[in-house]
Design an enzyme around this catalytic site. Structure first.
Site, PDB file in Angstrom:
ATOM      1  N   ASN A  53       1.205  -1.559  -0.033  1.00 48.14           N
ATOM      2  CA  ASN A  53      -0.277  -0.218   0.011  1.00 48.14           C
ATOM      3  C   ASN A  53       0.808   1.249   0.556  1.00 48.14           C
ATOM      4  OD1 ASN A  53       0.952   1.539   2.922  1.00 48.14           O
ATOM      5  ND2 ASN A  53       0.347  -1.256   3.017  1.00 48.14           N
ATOM      6  N   LYS A 181       1.655   0.984  16.729  1.00 50.13           N
ATOM      7  CA  LYS A 181       1.922   2.657  16.004  1.00 50.13           C
ATOM      8  C   LYS A 181       0.754   3.820  15.892  1.00 50.13           C
ATOM      9  CE  LYS A 181       3.901   2.920  11.900  1.00 50.13           C
ATOM     10  NZ  LYS A 181       5.060   2.468  10.857  1.00 50.13           N
ATOM     11  N   MET A 182       1.987   4.835  15.577  1.00 49.48           N
ATOM     12  CA  MET A 182       0.518   6.104  15.418  1.00 49.48           C
ATOM     13  C   MET A 182       0.915   6.874  14.960  1.00 49.48           C
ATOM     14  SD  MET A 182       0.497   8.016  19.181  1.00 49.48           S
ATOM     15  CE  MET A 182      -0.273   9.573  18.112  1.00 49.48           C
ATOM     16  N   LYS A 183       0.361   7.728  14.049  1.00 51.88           N
ATOM     17  CA  LYS A 183       1.117   8.748  13.296  1.00 51.88           C
ATOM     18  C   LYS A 183       1.552  10.632  13.518  1.00 51.88           C
ATOM     19  CE  LYS A 183       1.172   6.179   9.766  1.00 51.88           C
ATOM     20  NZ  LYS A 183       2.134   5.787   8.706  1.00 51.88           N
ATOM     21  N   ASP A 212       5.822   7.283  13.449  1.00 53.70           N
ATOM     22  CA  ASP A 212       6.105   7.589  12.008  1.00 53.70           C
ATOM     23  C   ASP A 212       5.248   8.887  11.371  1.00 53.70           C
ATOM     24  OD1 ASP A 212       6.123   7.106   9.560  1.00 53.70           O
ATOM     25  OD2 ASP A 212       4.625   5.587   9.534  1.00 53.70           O
ATOM     26  N   ALA A 213       6.142   9.522  10.675  1.00 55.21           N
ATOM     27  CA  ALA A 213       6.308  11.057  11.112  1.00 55.21           C
ATOM     28  C   ALA A 213       6.438  10.756   8.706  1.00 55.21           C
ATOM     29  CB  ALA A 213       7.326  12.444  11.025  1.00 55.21           C
ATOM     30  N   ASN A 214       6.148   9.757   8.661  1.00 56.14           N
ATOM     31  CA  ASN A 214       6.287  10.060   6.900  1.00 56.14           C
ATOM     32  C   ASN A 214       6.707  11.064   6.948  1.00 56.14           C
ATOM     33  OD1 ASN A 214       3.493   8.349   7.974  1.00 56.14           O
ATOM     34  ND2 ASN A 214       3.971   7.098   6.644  1.00 56.14           N
ATOM     35  N   GLU A 238      10.007   6.823  13.519  1.00 55.67           N
ATOM     36  CA  GLU A 238       9.698   6.277  11.871  1.00 55.67           C
ATOM     37  C   GLU A 238      10.157   7.761  11.264  1.00 55.67           C
ATOM     38  OE1 GLU A 238       7.451   3.494  11.299  1.00 55.67           O
ATOM     39  OE2 GLU A 238       7.217   4.420   9.515  1.00 55.67           O
ATOM     40  N   GLU A 264      10.845   2.404   4.182  1.00 62.09           N
ATOM     41  CA  GLU A 264       9.402   2.030   3.541  1.00 62.09           C
ATOM     42  C   GLU A 264       9.840   2.563   2.355  1.00 62.09           C
ATOM     43  OE1 GLU A 264       6.732   3.604   6.169  1.00 62.09           O
ATOM     44  OE2 GLU A 264       6.201   4.339   4.162  1.00 62.09           O
ATOM     45  N   ASP A 291      10.250  -2.237   1.710  1.00 62.45           N
ATOM     46  CA  ASP A 291       8.879  -3.525   1.339  1.00 62.45           C
ATOM     47  C   ASP A 291       8.649  -4.112   0.289  1.00 62.45           C
ATOM     48  OD1 ASP A 291       6.359  -4.354   0.899  1.00 62.45           O
ATOM     49  OD2 ASP A 291       5.564  -2.527   1.662  1.00 62.45           O
ATOM     50  N   HIS A 321       8.170  -2.515   5.720  1.00 59.77           N
ATOM     51  CA  HIS A 321       6.681  -1.924   6.068  1.00 59.77           C
ATOM     52  C   HIS A 321       5.842  -3.185   5.174  1.00 59.77           C
ATOM     53  CE1 HIS A 321       4.389   0.367   3.279  1.00 59.77           C
ATOM     54  NE2 HIS A 321       3.807   1.612   4.378  1.00 59.77           N
ATOM     55  N   GLU A 340       5.486  -5.680   9.904  1.00 58.65           N
ATOM     56  CA  GLU A 340       3.817  -4.660   9.860  1.00 58.65           C
ATOM     57  C   GLU A 340       2.601  -5.266  10.062  1.00 58.65           C
ATOM     58  OE1 GLU A 340       3.882  -1.041   7.870  1.00 58.65           O
ATOM     59  OE2 GLU A 340       3.046  -0.211   9.323  1.00 58.65           O
ATOM     60  N   SER A 341       1.576  -4.564  10.387  1.00 54.54           N
ATOM     61  CA  SER A 341       0.561  -5.205  10.700  1.00 54.54           C
ATOM     62  C   SER A 341      -0.424  -3.866  10.655  1.00 54.54           C
ATOM     63  CB  SER A 341       0.129  -6.710  12.208  1.00 54.54           C
ATOM     64  OG  SER A 341      -1.130  -7.100  11.980  1.00 54.54           O
TER      65      SER A 341
HETATM   66  O1  LIG Z   1       0.547   5.646   5.934  1.00 58.69           O
HETATM   67  C1  LIG Z   1       1.589   5.148   5.075  1.00 58.69           C
HETATM   68  O2  LIG Z   1       1.865   4.762   4.051  1.00 58.69           O
HETATM   69  C2  LIG Z   1       1.989   4.106   5.822  1.00 58.69           C
HETATM   70  C3  LIG Z   1       3.054   3.553   6.702  1.00 58.69           C
HETATM   71  O3  LIG Z   1       3.755   4.850   6.300  1.00 58.69           O
HETATM   72  C4  LIG Z   1       3.453   2.584   7.579  1.00 58.69           C
HETATM   73  O4  LIG Z   1       2.863   1.615   7.748  1.00 58.69           O
HETATM   74  O5  LIG Z   1       4.213   2.380   8.043  1.00 58.69           O
HETATM   75 MG   LIG Z   2       5.507   4.624   7.486  1.00 56.19          MG
END
Ligand SMILES: O=C([O-])CC(=O)C(=O)O
Ligand SMILES: [Mg+2]
Length: 388
Positions: A53, A181-183, A212-214, A238, A264, A291, A321, A340-341
């Site tokens: 994804n 995990k949270m954003k 996770d800061a993407n 992350e 990722e 990934d 990922h 990951e899940s």
């Molecule tokens: O929000 C996303 O694109 C997914 C992501 O980063 C993760 O699963 O670590």
């Molecule tokens: Mg991520």
């Protein structure tokens, strides 16, 4: 033995969630079905794959370049020496014929999707679960019995407040996960700290929470967050900055002694190697999230594992990922650190086999041939519609 048909369909996984960089209102994935003339259990073996994804369905590239290359290849070019099975490594060479090195773009996603289907077919032809086949072919024959998995979620979503975020995380713990995990990075630092502290009230400790800061932050922002995050002793921090900004990651390590995670959005062995060479990642504590489905598949992922070995990194530092069963098989078969899940998002592609519970943060794999898609009812039902 030959491939008789290759089907592809783009399937929507749109939702109202957002991370710090994108929303998922238009997200989709490619599902591929590679139909062979090999018969097992009275039916033709079909290998299935999908592209994880976060990257859109690479339908155009699949239909314009990669599926025709596979279709036009002579059957012998795709088989092992004995002619008893397909050879994923030879198929990879066929897929990549005419492709220049570098600039990996998203062709790696198209190849990764087909690679997943090929491995699924190969393991089905061997009548083994993929994790067992990988342990037999590339390891000591004994796969890990269970794999560490963490629940990724904590997205930004309209109408979602602290209470809803806490409920979501409580639900993951109730399901048996030990790490959630949270954003972060999608709101102000102050607001993110309020969100993190709300979650810390419902999880056992900081080590049960990853953020996770993407890839959202510039260096000063990444450092501001690092200073505030460090006292929480989180599971990991992350993708603080742009995935290709190795210097940022390297500098950040000077301000953050706890585990960092990234990778990722690196889609080749060469990109992964640059991270290891220049990204300041520490092999005693940090995590690598390449990934395979996004990055040329397991054939390339094995090159990444070989590269890591050269740089004295253990495969246990890898927690891919994507939350898919392909990486779960790789984790069990080749001894990664986990997977990951997504228990609540990206359905029906998130989550693993039906009827196998998560226990104390670990999951077991189904004992069926292939990747295990047939053990996830909603997913295999969708995949079978693509094969028709
Ligand atoms: O929000 C996303 O694109 C997914 C992501 O980063 C993760 O699963 O670590
Ligand atoms: Mg991520």
């Amino acid at each position: 033995m030959r491939i008789v048909d290759i089907k592809e369909k783009a399937v929507s996984i749109k939702s109202t969630i957002s991370n710090a960089y994108i929303d998922f209102s238009k997200m989709n994935v490619s599902v591929v079905a590679v139909v062979t003339d090999v018969v097992r259990d009275g039916k033709p073996v079909i290998g299935y794959g999908f592209n994880s994804n976060g990257r859109y369905a690479p339908s155009g590239m699949l239909h314009d370049r990669f599926i025709p290359r596979l279709r036009d290849a002579k059957p012998a070019e795709l088989l092992n020496d004995a002619g008893t099975n397909f050879d994923p490594h030879r198929i990879w060479d066929v897929l990549m014929k005419g492709e220049k090195p570098g600039g990996h773009g998203e062709r790696s996603v198209a190849v990764g999707t087909l690679d997943m289907a090929i491995w699924d077919a190969v393991a089905k032809i061997e009548e083994k679960p993929l994790y067992q086949l990988l342990a037999d072919w590339y390891g000591n024959g004994t796969p890990d019995e269970q794999v560490f998995v963490y629940a990724a979620g904590g997205y930004y979503q309209p109408g979602k407040g602290l209470q809803e975020l806490q409920d979501e995380m409580r639900n993951y713990l109730d399901m048996g996960y030990s790490v959630v995990k949270m954003k972060i990075g999608g709101s102000s630092l102050d607001e993110d700290l309020r969100r993190i502290e709300a979650v810390l009230k419902v999880v056992p400790d900081g080590g049960s929470l990853a953020v996770d800061a993407n890839g959202r932050f510039d260096l000063p922002t990444a450092i501001d967050y690092a200073k505030k995050l460090e006292p929480y002793n989180l599971f990991w921090y992350e993708e603080a900055g742009d995935p290709l900004d190795y210097q940022l990651q390297n500098e950040l390590a000077n301000y953050y002694k706890n585990p960092m995670a990234t990778g990722e959005n690196l889609f080749s062995m060469q990109d992964a190697r640059n991270l290891i060479r220049y990204g300041g990642m520490r092999s005693d504590r940090d995590y690598l999230q390449f990934d395979c489905a996004l990055s040329y598949g397991l054939v390339e992922y094995m090159r990444i594992l070989d590269m890591l070995k050269e740089y004295s990194w253990s495969p246990r530092r890898c927690i891919p990922h994507g939350g898919h069963q392909m990486s779960l098989n790789i984790a069990a078969g080749l001894g990664l650190g986990g997977n990951e899940s997504y228990p609540g998002v990206f359905e029906p592609f998130g989550g693993f086999a039906d009827n196998i519970p998560i226990e104390h943060g670990y999951v077991k794999l189904p004992d069926i041939p292939g990747v295990g898609f047939e053990a996830k009812a909603d997913l295999i039902e969708l995949m079978r519609t693509v094969a028709k």
